[in-house]
Scaffold this motif. Structure first.
Motif, PDB file in Angstrom:
ATOM      1  N   LYS A 115       1.054   1.840   8.909  1.00 51.03           N
ATOM      2  CA  LYS A 115       0.116   2.198   9.967  1.00 51.03           C
ATOM      3  C   LYS A 115       0.846   3.075  10.988  1.00 51.03           C
ATOM      4  O   LYS A 115       2.014   2.841  11.231  1.00 51.03           O
ATOM      5  CB  LYS A 115      -0.415   0.928  10.646  1.00 51.03           C
ATOM      6  N   VAL A 143       0.802  -1.230   0.000  1.00 47.47           N
ATOM      7  CA  VAL A 143       0.000   0.000   0.000  1.00 47.47           C
ATOM      8  C   VAL A 143       0.831   1.275   0.000  1.00 47.47           C
ATOM      9  O   VAL A 143       0.280   2.373  -0.108  1.00 47.47           O
ATOM     10  CB  VAL A 143      -0.978   0.016   1.202  1.00 47.47           C
ATOM     11  N   ARG A 178     -10.561  -3.685   3.322  1.00 44.81           N
ATOM     12  CA  ARG A 178     -12.006  -3.481   3.197  1.00 44.81           C
ATOM     13  C   ARG A 178     -12.441  -3.516   1.735  1.00 44.81           C
ATOM     14  O   ARG A 178     -13.441  -4.171   1.380  1.00 44.81           O
ATOM     15  CB  ARG A 178     -12.380  -2.144   3.811  1.00 44.81           C
ATOM     16  N   ASP A 179     -11.707  -2.833   0.872  1.00 41.81           N
ATOM     17  CA  ASP A 179     -12.097  -2.758  -0.524  1.00 41.81           C
ATOM     18  C   ASP A 179     -11.920  -4.101  -1.234  1.00 41.81           C
ATOM     19  O   ASP A 179     -12.644  -4.399  -2.192  1.00 41.81           O
ATOM     20  CB  ASP A 179     -11.271  -1.688  -1.246  1.00 41.81           C
ATOM     21  N   LEU A 187     -11.965   4.272  11.961  1.00 38.12           N
ATOM     22  CA  LEU A 187     -12.761   3.642  10.914  1.00 38.12           C
ATOM     23  C   LEU A 187     -13.997   2.934  11.453  1.00 38.12           C
ATOM     24  O   LEU A 187     -14.770   2.363  10.678  1.00 38.12           O
ATOM     25  CB  LEU A 187     -11.897   2.637  10.152  1.00 38.12           C
ATOM     26  N   LEU A 194      -4.126   4.837   7.156  1.00 36.36           N
ATOM     27  CA  LEU A 194      -5.309   3.982   7.007  1.00 36.36           C
ATOM     28  C   LEU A 194      -5.268   3.060   5.790  1.00 36.36           C
ATOM     29  O   LEU A 194      -6.191   2.266   5.583  1.00 36.36           O
ATOM     30  CB  LEU A 194      -6.562   4.859   6.916  1.00 36.36           C
ATOM     31  N   GLU A 195      -4.206   3.146   4.993  1.00 33.49           N
ATOM     32  CA  GLU A 195      -4.203   2.420   3.724  1.00 33.49           C
ATOM     33  C   GLU A 195      -4.357   0.914   3.863  1.00 33.49           C
ATOM     34  O   GLU A 195      -5.022   0.270   3.039  1.00 33.49           O
ATOM     35  CB  GLU A 195      -2.922   2.745   2.940  1.00 33.49           C
ATOM     36  N   HIS A 196      -3.733   0.300   4.876  1.00 31.20           N
ATOM     37  CA  HIS A 196      -3.900  -1.144   5.075  1.00 31.20           C
ATOM     38  C   HIS A 196      -5.375  -1.500   5.234  1.00 31.20           C
ATOM     39  O   HIS A 196      -5.877  -2.456   4.617  1.00 31.20           O
ATOM     40  CB  HIS A 196      -3.167  -1.615   6.340  1.00 31.20           C
ATOM     41  N   PHE A 197      -6.045  -0.745   6.076  1.00 29.10           N
ATOM     42  CA  PHE A 197      -7.446  -1.025   6.379  1.00 29.10           C
ATOM     43  C   PHE A 197      -8.330  -0.799   5.157  1.00 29.10           C
ATOM     44  O   PHE A 197      -9.234  -1.594   4.871  1.00 29.10           O
ATOM     45  CB  PHE A 197      -7.905  -0.155   7.549  1.00 29.10           C
ATOM     46  N   HIS A 198      -8.061   0.267   4.420  1.00 29.33           N
ATOM     47  CA  HIS A 198      -8.836   0.536   3.212  1.00 29.33           C
ATOM     48  C   HIS A 198      -8.641  -0.571   2.180  1.00 29.33           C
ATOM     49  O   HIS A 198      -9.602  -1.019   1.542  1.00 29.33           O
ATOM     50  CB  HIS A 198      -8.423   1.877   2.614  1.00 29.33           C
ATOM     51  N   ARG A 199      -7.386  -1.007   1.982  1.00 30.24           N
ATOM     52  CA  ARG A 199      -7.121  -2.059   0.998  1.00 30.24           C
ATOM     53  C   ARG A 199      -7.855  -3.349   1.382  1.00 30.24           C
ATOM     54  O   ARG A 199      -8.449  -4.008   0.516  1.00 30.24           O
ATOM     55  CB  ARG A 199      -5.617  -2.318   0.896  1.00 30.24           C
TER      56      ARG A 199
END
Length: 217
Positions: A143, A139, A153-154, A178, A146-151
């Motif tokens: 951390k 990503v 989730r998406d 989040l 938030l990129e880990h979490f967004h990737r």
């Protein structure tokens, strides 16, 4: 789908042991001191260079930690921490907790501040299959960004999602931002500010805790 995501180092793998022992190879008897200094520098290096691969983050943080103590890390020694990662031990409660979750129908994922090759080596230590991995290399960020979490989730659109981690700053804070269900594994006895849905000292009752906080008892 029901998912439990984890931070790996510090939660499942004994990161502090690994850093201290790696540093002690270079400076015998100074591993514990270097660990504490390293903790003060790693996050700053990640913030300054969010696309820098983790092995180089570790090397730079080690150099800064050593400099604080009047020590010098030679260029050909700076890779000592990354080189040792395949041998860092899991915590005694890790494998049983992961196996119990899988047996109960939960899918497992790692959201980790490291490189793809590093987490590949670490998976053999876990001995329990994981269903997905998102790394900092994937990503281009570390951390608590938030990129880990967004990737995750998406990519997986989890219906039920519980995030489990030891790091308050890197994981509990962004997970709260989040609105994720979160379990703090407070292995080092930090003060509890109440932002996690559950706080445990280790992973020994993780399945019951995940069921409780998810409402899926």
């Amino acid at each position: 789908m029901r998912w439990v995501t984890f931070d790996c180092f510090g939660t499942l793998v004994d990161w502090r042991h690994g850093i201290a022992n790696g540093a002690d190879l270079l400076f015998p008897g100074r591993g514990a001191d270097l660990l504490e200094r390293y903790n003060q520098h790693e996050g700053a290096v990640q913030e300054q260079s969010p696309t820098l691969r983790y092995r180089y983050v570790m090397a730079e943080a080690l150099r800064r930690a050593a400099a604080d103590l009047g020590l010098t890390v030679r260029d050909d020694d700076a890779s000592v921490l990354a080189a040792g990662i395949p041998y860092w031990p899991t915590f005694p409660d890790t494998r049983a907790a992961l196996a119990e979750l899988r047996a109960a129908g939960w899918r497992l994922a790692l959201l980790t501040n490291c490189d793809r090759d590093i987490i590949g080596h670490t998976q053999r230590r876990l001995e329990v299959p994981v269903d997905a991995i998102v790394t900092a290399e994937d990503v281009g960020a570390y951390k608590p960004a938030l990129e880990h979490f967004h990737r995750f989730r998406d990519s997986f659109a989890p219906e039920h999602w519980v995030h489990v981690a030891q790091s308050h700053r890197h994981d509990m804070v962004p997970a709260r931002e989040l609105g994720l269900t979160r379990v703090w594994i407070n292995r080092t006895g930090e003060p509890d500010d109440g932002i996690a849905h559950a706080v445990r000292p280790d992973l020994r009752d993780l399945l019951a805790t995940v069921r409780l906080v998810s409402g899926l008892e």
